[in-house]
Design a protein around this motif. Structure first.
Motif, mmCIF file in Angstrom:
data_model
loop_
_atom_site.group_PDB
_atom_site.id
_atom_site.type_symbol
_atom_site.label_atom_id
_atom_site.label_comp_id
_atom_site.label_asym_id
_atom_site.label_seq_id
_atom_site.Cartn_x
_atom_site.Cartn_y
_atom_site.Cartn_z
ATOM 1 N N MET A 16 0.843 -1.198 0.000
ATOM 2 C CA MET A 16 0.000 0.000 0.000
ATOM 3 C C MET A 16 0.878 1.248 0.000
ATOM 4 N N THR A 17 0.452 2.281 -0.717
ATOM 5 C CA THR A 17 1.172 3.549 -0.744
ATOM 6 C C THR A 17 1.103 4.222 0.617
ATOM 7 N N ALA A 18 2.214 4.738 1.084
ATOM 8 C CA ALA A 18 2.245 5.419 2.374
ATOM 9 C C ALA A 18 1.401 6.685 2.312
ATOM 10 N N PRO A 19 0.720 7.036 3.411
ATOM 11 C CA PRO A 19 -0.065 8.267 3.410
ATOM 12 C C PRO A 19 0.827 9.500 3.321
ATOM 13 N N LEU A 20 0.264 10.556 2.776
ATOM 14 C CA LEU A 20 0.952 11.839 2.757
ATOM 15 C C LEU A 20 0.896 12.418 4.161
ATOM 16 N N VAL A 21 2.042 12.687 4.747
ATOM 17 C CA VAL A 21 2.133 13.310 6.067
ATOM 18 C C VAL A 21 2.757 14.686 5.875
ATOM 19 N N CYS A 22 2.022 15.732 6.248
ATOM 20 C CA CYS A 22 2.492 17.092 5.979
ATOM 21 C C CYS A 22 1.964 18.051 7.026
ATOM 22 N N THR A 23 2.481 19.261 7.029
ATOM 23 C CA THR A 23 1.963 20.314 7.892
ATOM 24 C C THR A 23 0.793 21.012 7.203
ATOM 25 N N LEU A 24 0.115 21.871 7.938
ATOM 26 C CA LEU A 24 -0.989 22.620 7.356
ATOM 27 C C LEU A 24 -0.497 23.531 6.242
ATOM 28 N N ALA A 25 0.644 24.185 6.445
ATOM 29 C CA ALA A 25 1.184 25.077 5.417
ATOM 30 C C ALA A 25 1.555 24.295 4.168
ATOM 31 N N GLU A 26 2.135 23.123 4.347
ATOM 32 C CA GLU A 26 2.501 22.294 3.198
ATOM 33 C C GLU A 26 1.265 21.808 2.459
ATOM 34 N N ALA A 27 0.222 21.450 3.203
ATOM 35 C CA ALA A 27 -1.014 20.998 2.567
ATOM 36 C C ALA A 27 -1.638 22.123 1.742
ATOM 37 N N ARG A 28 -1.608 23.349 2.276
ATOM 38 C CA ARG A 28 -2.180 24.489 1.543
ATOM 39 C C ARG A 28 -1.384 24.777 0.275
ATOM 40 N N ALA A 29 -0.064 24.667 0.363
ATOM 41 C CA ALA A 29 0.752 24.896 -0.828
ATOM 42 C C ALA A 29 0.508 23.804 -1.863
ATOM 43 N N ARG A 30 0.413 22.582 -1.418
ATOM 44 C CA ARG A 30 0.229 21.455 -2.336
ATOM 45 C C ARG A 30 -1.132 21.500 -3.018
ATOM 46 N N ALA A 31 -2.174 21.917 -2.260
ATOM 47 C CA ALA A 31 -3.526 21.963 -2.810
ATOM 48 C C ALA A 31 -3.859 23.308 -3.442
ATOM 49 N N ALA A 32 -2.963 24.284 -3.305
ATOM 50 C CA ALA A 32 -3.202 25.640 -3.809
ATOM 51 C C ALA A 32 -4.516 26.179 -3.261
ATOM 52 N N SER A 33 -4.672 26.043 -1.946
ATOM 53 C CA SER A 33 -5.906 26.469 -1.299
ATOM 54 C C SER A 33 -5.602 26.888 0.128
ATOM 55 N N SER A 34 -6.377 27.838 0.652
ATOM 56 C CA SER A 34 -6.223 28.282 2.041
ATOM 57 C C SER A 34 -7.304 27.686 2.940
ATOM 58 N N ALA A 35 -7.932 26.598 2.486
ATOM 59 C CA ALA A 35 -9.019 25.971 3.227
ATOM 60 C C ALA A 35 -8.512 25.388 4.541
ATOM 61 N N ASP A 36 -9.463 24.938 5.379
ATOM 62 C CA ASP A 36 -9.077 24.297 6.629
ATOM 63 C C ASP A 36 -8.654 22.849 6.359
ATOM 64 N N ALA A 37 -8.166 22.189 7.399
ATOM 65 C CA ALA A 37 -7.553 20.870 7.221
ATOM 66 C C ALA A 37 -8.502 19.831 6.616
ATOM 67 N N PRO A 38 -9.734 19.702 7.078
ATOM 68 C CA PRO A 38 -10.605 18.696 6.462
ATOM 69 C C PRO A 38 -10.817 18.906 4.970
ATOM 70 N N ALA A 39 -11.040 20.157 4.574
ATOM 71 C CA ALA A 39 -11.238 20.446 3.148
ATOM 72 C C ALA A 39 -9.956 20.224 2.355
ATOM 73 N N LEU A 40 -8.817 20.594 2.931
ATOM 74 C CA LEU A 40 -7.545 20.386 2.255
ATOM 75 C C LEU A 40 -7.280 18.901 2.029
ATOM 76 N N ALA A 41 -7.516 18.096 3.061
ATOM 77 C CA ALA A 41 -7.269 16.664 2.940
ATOM 78 C C ALA A 41 -8.163 16.046 1.881
ATOM 79 N N ALA A 42 -9.404 16.499 1.813
ATOM 80 C CA ALA A 42 -10.309 15.991 0.778
ATOM 81 C C ALA A 42 -9.800 16.361 -0.613
ATOM 82 N N LEU A 43 -9.302 17.589 -0.764
ATOM 83 C CA LEU A 43 -8.741 18.020 -2.050
ATOM 84 C C LEU A 43 -7.527 17.170 -2.428
ATOM 85 N N LEU A 44 -6.675 16.910 -1.456
ATOM 86 C CA LEU A 44 -5.464 16.136 -1.733
ATOM 87 C C LEU A 44 -5.806 14.687 -2.090
ATOM 88 N N ARG A 45 -6.791 14.126 -1.433
ATOM 89 C CA ARG A 45 -7.205 12.765 -1.795
ATOM 90 C C ARG A 45 -7.824 12.749 -3.189
#
Length: 342
Positions: free
Chosen positions: A1-30
């Protein structure tokens, strides 16, 4: 199985190009291709977990990122799915479980009241008539489990109301604890002292429904089959948590690998609430083996047979014998309760 993405909130926002909160960011990344995501310290003391099996706030001590990732990878290598691997990585010791929220509301466990008694032998019955049989035999913990048909009609609802009302009265007269399965609003209306719900039913209630349930004052029993389910159950401060299936069972068609006595013993020490064993317990030998783990109760669905007055003494003797020979060594870590991911 592929390892999960483990990141900070700032890294998640940069990766998703969004300033959303963590639940919304994680949904975007998935949605963009990450199978599972964990956003570290998305809120003080809280990581956000988003996986195919579970999502929610994971509460526990802050972990050094590198060590956390290494523990996730080690758990994945042992066959755990991402949700359980992330929980194992969050633990600061062998039985130090974190809490997991049921949704986007932060986990805020209530103080668990002292249990009034041990659950002991726990009979699961499907009618008020069978309820009276097991009470007459001496069982003092009973669950009334009447499943809802695909299209319940008025006659079925009337039958259910009568069965629940009669069972509540019978349990009260016998001084027994009764847990009504599923039908918690009817149970509350009729004055039941306890209810039992599965995890899917609890999830479906939403935050408002769960708050209403907890506010009812009824004792709550919760099913659990995996670490993420155990962590969620703990967040509701239940009367007990059921661990199963301990052995293979034909009562339900489930995807879970049998917990075995090792996981049951681990549950008992890690749950932070009374644990009852369920699944594949057919005779006194299984009761005695389960009791050796220190479990508070042992559920019997079919094993009591047609005349519980004849069979119960052997089950009770087995329970007491098992409690007199508790396991000397408790597993430090559990084994996976789902088949290995591809």
């Amino acid at each position: 199985m592929t390892a999960p993405l483990v990141c900070t909130l700032a890294e998640a926002r940069a990766r998703a190009a969004s300033s959303a909160d963590a639940p919304a960011l994680a949904a975007l990344l998935r949605a963009s291709g990450d199978e599972a995501v964990c956003i570290l310290e998305a809120r003080p003391g809280l990581d956000w977990l988003e996986t195919p099996h579970a999502r929610g706030w994971l509460a526990g001590a802050e972990q050094p990122r590198e060590a956390f990732v290494q523990r996730v990878e080690a758990a994945l290598a042992r066959g755990f799915v991402a949700a359980d691997a992330l929980i194992l990585a969050k633990m600061t010791g062998p039985h130090a479980l974190p809490l997991l929220s049921w949704g986007e509301q932060e986990p805020r466990p209530q103080r668990t009241p002292a249990a009034p008694r041990r659950l002991d032998l726990y009979a699961i019955v499907d009618s008020a008539r069978r309820m009276q049989q097991v009470l007459d035999a001496g069982v003092r913990t009973v669950q009334l489990r009447i499943k809802t048909p695909a299209v319940p009609d008025a006659a079925w609802h009337a039958m259910l109301r009568e069965e629940v009302a009669v069972s509540i009265a019978a349990a009260r007269a016998a001084g027994a604890e009764l847990f009504v399965n599923d039908h918690w609003r009817l149970a509350r209306e009729l004055g039941a002292g306890g209810v039992h719900l599965g995890q899917e039913d609890l999830l479906a209630l939403g935050d408002a429904g769960r708050a209403e349930l907890l506010g009812s004052g009824m004792a709550l029993g919760i099913s659990s089959h995996s670490l993420w389910e155990l962590c969620r159950a703990r967040a509701l401060s239940p009367r007990y948590i059921a661990c199963g299936p301990v052995w293979p069972t034909v009562t339900k068609d489930m995807p879970w690998v049998p917990q075995g006595l090792d996981n049951l013993a681990w549950w008992v020490h890690a749950a932070g609430a009374p644990v009852t064993a369920i699944g594949g317990i057919l005779g006194p030998a299984e009761v005695q083996a389960a009791a050796r783990t220190g479990t508070d109760g042992v559920c019997i669905v079919r094993g009591l047979g047609d005349d519980p007055r004849q069979t119960l003494p052997a089950f009770d003797a087995a329970l007491q014998a098992g409690r007199g020979e508790l396991l000397g060594v408790i597993p430090a870590w559990p084994h996976p309760s789902l088949p290995p991911p591809p």
